[in-house]
Design a protein around this motif. Structure first.
Motif, PDB file in Angstrom:
ATOM      1  N   ALA A  10      74.875   1.500 -38.114  1.00 14.67           N
ATOM      2  CA  ALA A  10      74.927   0.662 -39.123  1.00 14.67           C
ATOM      3  C   ALA A  10      74.225   0.836 -39.634  1.00 14.67           C
ATOM      4  N   LEU A  11      73.430   1.086 -39.549  1.00 13.87           N
ATOM      5  CA  LEU A  11      72.046   1.329 -40.362  1.00 13.87           C
ATOM      6  C   LEU A  11      72.306   2.647 -40.691  1.00 13.87           C
ATOM      7  N   ARG A  12      73.127   4.062 -40.277  1.00 13.04           N
ATOM      8  CA  ARG A  12      73.375   5.206 -41.146  1.00 13.04           C
ATOM      9  C   ARG A  12      74.479   5.343 -41.347  1.00 13.04           C
ATOM     10  N   VAL A  13      75.409   4.323 -41.236  1.00 10.01           N
ATOM     11  CA  VAL A  13      77.124   4.478 -41.888  1.00 10.01           C
ATOM     12  C   VAL A  13      76.452   3.894 -43.273  1.00 10.01           C
ATOM     13  N   VAL A  14      75.249   2.699 -43.582  1.00 11.17           N
ATOM     14  CA  VAL A  14      75.301   2.414 -44.598  1.00 11.17           C
ATOM     15  C   VAL A  14      74.680   3.497 -45.366  1.00 11.17           C
ATOM     16  N   GLN A  15      73.682   4.302 -44.788  1.00 13.48           N
ATOM     17  CA  GLN A  15      73.330   5.107 -46.134  1.00 13.48           C
ATOM     18  C   GLN A  15      74.171   5.884 -46.562  1.00 13.48           C
ATOM     19  N   ASP A  16      74.740   6.451 -45.274  1.00 11.24           N
ATOM     20  CA  ASP A  16      76.347   7.332 -45.677  1.00 11.24           C
ATOM     21  C   ASP A  16      76.428   6.929 -47.060  1.00 11.24           C
ATOM     22  N   VAL A  17      77.107   6.166 -47.060  1.00  8.84           N
ATOM     23  CA  VAL A  17      78.793   5.397 -47.877  1.00  8.84           C
ATOM     24  C   VAL A  17      76.973   4.981 -49.161  1.00  8.84           C
ATOM     25  N   LEU A  18      76.333   4.785 -49.133  1.00  5.99           N
ATOM     26  CA  LEU A  18      75.180   4.883 -50.078  1.00  5.99           C
ATOM     27  C   LEU A  18      75.316   5.917 -50.723  1.00  5.99           C
ATOM     28  N   ALA A  19      75.224   6.943 -50.058  1.00  4.86           N
ATOM     29  CA  ALA A  19      75.151   8.376 -50.488  1.00  4.86           C
ATOM     30  C   ALA A  19      75.972   9.139 -50.961  1.00  4.86           C
ATOM     31  N   TYR A  20      76.691   9.130 -50.399  1.00  6.86           N
ATOM     32  CA  TYR A  20      78.333   9.254 -50.545  1.00  6.86           C
ATOM     33  C   TYR A  20      78.660   8.920 -52.395  1.00  6.86           C
ATOM     34  N   PHE A  21      78.050   7.425 -52.647  1.00  2.00           N
ATOM     35  CA  PHE A  21      78.734   6.531 -53.985  1.00  2.00           C
ATOM     36  C   PHE A  21      77.865   7.013 -55.207  1.00  2.00           C
ATOM     37  N   ASP A  22      76.629   7.653 -54.319  1.00  2.00           N
ATOM     38  CA  ASP A  22      74.929   7.667 -55.058  1.00  2.00           C
ATOM     39  C   ASP A  22      75.173   9.511 -55.932  1.00  2.00           C
ATOM     40  N   GLU A  23      76.287  10.218 -55.867  1.00  2.00           N
ATOM     41  CA  GLU A  23      76.609  11.830 -56.530  1.00  2.00           C
ATOM     42  C   GLU A  23      76.588  11.418 -57.843  1.00  2.00           C
ATOM     43  N   THR A  24      76.650  12.175 -58.815  1.00  2.00           N
ATOM     44  CA  THR A  24      76.107  11.606 -59.843  1.00  2.00           C
ATOM     45  C   THR A  24      78.491  12.367 -60.469  1.00  2.00           C
ATOM     46  N   ILE A  25      78.769  11.677 -61.411  1.00  2.00           N
ATOM     47  CA  ILE A  25      80.557  12.085 -61.714  1.00  2.00           C
ATOM     48  C   ILE A  25      80.677  13.630 -61.738  1.00  2.00           C
ATOM     49  N   GLN A  26      79.478  14.404 -62.332  1.00  2.00           N
ATOM     50  CA  GLN A  26      80.047  15.487 -62.373  1.00  2.00           C
ATOM     51  C   GLN A  26      80.247  16.241 -60.831  1.00  2.00           C
ATOM     52  N   GLU A  27      78.783  16.390 -60.467  1.00  2.00           N
ATOM     53  CA  GLU A  27      79.115  16.484 -59.026  1.00  2.00           C
ATOM     54  C   GLU A  27      79.779  16.038 -57.340  1.00  2.00           C
ATOM     55  N   PHE A  28      80.249  15.177 -58.381  1.00  2.00           N
ATOM     56  CA  PHE A  28      81.673  14.432 -57.312  1.00  2.00           C
ATOM     57  C   PHE A  28      83.659  15.610 -58.113  1.00  2.00           C
ATOM     58  N   VAL A  29      83.060  15.698 -59.205  1.00  2.00           N
ATOM     59  CA  VAL A  29      84.500  16.149 -59.792  1.00  2.00           C
ATOM     60  C   VAL A  29      84.221  17.612 -59.164  1.00  2.00           C
ATOM     61  N   ARG A  30      83.364  18.634 -58.938  1.00  2.00           N
ATOM     62  CA  ARG A  30      82.892  20.131 -58.784  1.00  2.00           C
ATOM     63  C   ARG A  30      83.103  19.822 -57.343  1.00  2.00           C
ATOM     64  N   ARG A  31      82.848  19.103 -56.669  1.00  2.00           N
ATOM     65  CA  ARG A  31      83.428  18.757 -55.746  1.00  2.00           C
ATOM     66  C   ARG A  31      84.531  19.125 -54.588  1.00  2.00           C
ATOM     67  N   ARG A  32      84.944  17.670 -56.180  1.00  2.00           N
ATOM     68  CA  ARG A  32      86.934  17.968 -55.354  1.00  2.00           C
ATOM     69  C   ARG A  32      87.428  18.688 -56.096  1.00  2.00           C
ATOM     70  N   HIS A  33      87.023  19.107 -57.116  1.00  2.00           N
ATOM     71  CA  HIS A  33      87.775  20.108 -57.711  1.00  2.00           C
ATOM     72  C   HIS A  33      87.661  21.266 -56.578  1.00  2.00           C
ATOM     73  N   ARG A  34      86.469  21.627 -55.771  1.00  2.00           N
ATOM     74  CA  ARG A  34      86.155  22.826 -54.239  1.00  2.00           C
ATOM     75  C   ARG A  34      86.909  22.403 -53.130  1.00  2.00           C
ATOM     76  N   GLU A  35      86.968  21.007 -53.462  1.00  2.00           N
ATOM     77  CA  GLU A  35      87.883  20.606 -52.030  1.00  2.00           C
ATOM     78  C   GLU A  35      89.684  21.232 -51.951  1.00  2.00           C
ATOM     79  N   LEU A  36      89.828  20.136 -53.110  1.00  2.00           N
ATOM     80  CA  LEU A  36      91.458  20.651 -53.592  1.00  2.00           C
ATOM     81  C   LEU A  36      91.948  22.205 -53.967  1.00  2.00           C
ATOM     82  N   GLN A  37      90.709  22.821 -54.540  1.00  2.00           N
ATOM     83  CA  GLN A  37      91.129  24.124 -54.729  1.00  2.00           C
ATOM     84  C   GLN A  37      90.765  24.889 -53.187  1.00  2.00           C
ATOM     85  N   ALA A  38      89.712  24.780 -52.156  1.00  2.00           N
ATOM     86  CA  ALA A  38      90.467  25.422 -50.672  1.00  2.00           C
ATOM     87  C   ALA A  38      91.753  25.102 -50.317  1.00  2.00           C
TER      88      ALA A  38
END
Length: 85
Positions: free
Chosen positions: A20-48
């Motif tokens: 449970a601790l690992r899941v919480v830490q993973d979720v928090l890390a996911y939402f800790d992304e800056t907006i710019q990091e999120f946009v760039r990551r999603r762009h790469r994923e969707l482009q792929a």
């Protein structure tokens, strides 16, 4: 760290406290992304996935509304500048 949440997860799921601790830490890390990091990551994923920019930026704009703390609505130009500078 987040003891009440960990207690809830261990009571309501088959997860151990460590899992449970690992899941919480993973979720928090996911939402800790800056907006710019999120946009760039999603762009790469969707482009792929073979999507074109028109579809990609529309989807990213929609995805941003579901972030933990939703940013102000970004224009197409702002999204493009995050990806391409």
């Amino acid at each position: 760290m987040h003891d009440e949440l960990l207690d809830h997860l261990t009571r309501s799921t088959p997860l151990s406290r460590g899992e449970a601790l690992r899941v919480v830490q993973d979720v928090l890390a996911y939402f800790d992304e800056t907006i710019q990091e999120f946009v760039r990551r999603r762009h790469r994923e969707l482009q792929a996935q073979g999507l074109v920019n028109a579809e990609i930026f529309e989807r990213i704009g929609a995805d941003l509304k579901y972030r933990a703390v939703a940013p102000p609505e970004l224009t197409l130009r702002q999204l493009r500048r995050m990806v391409y500078g």
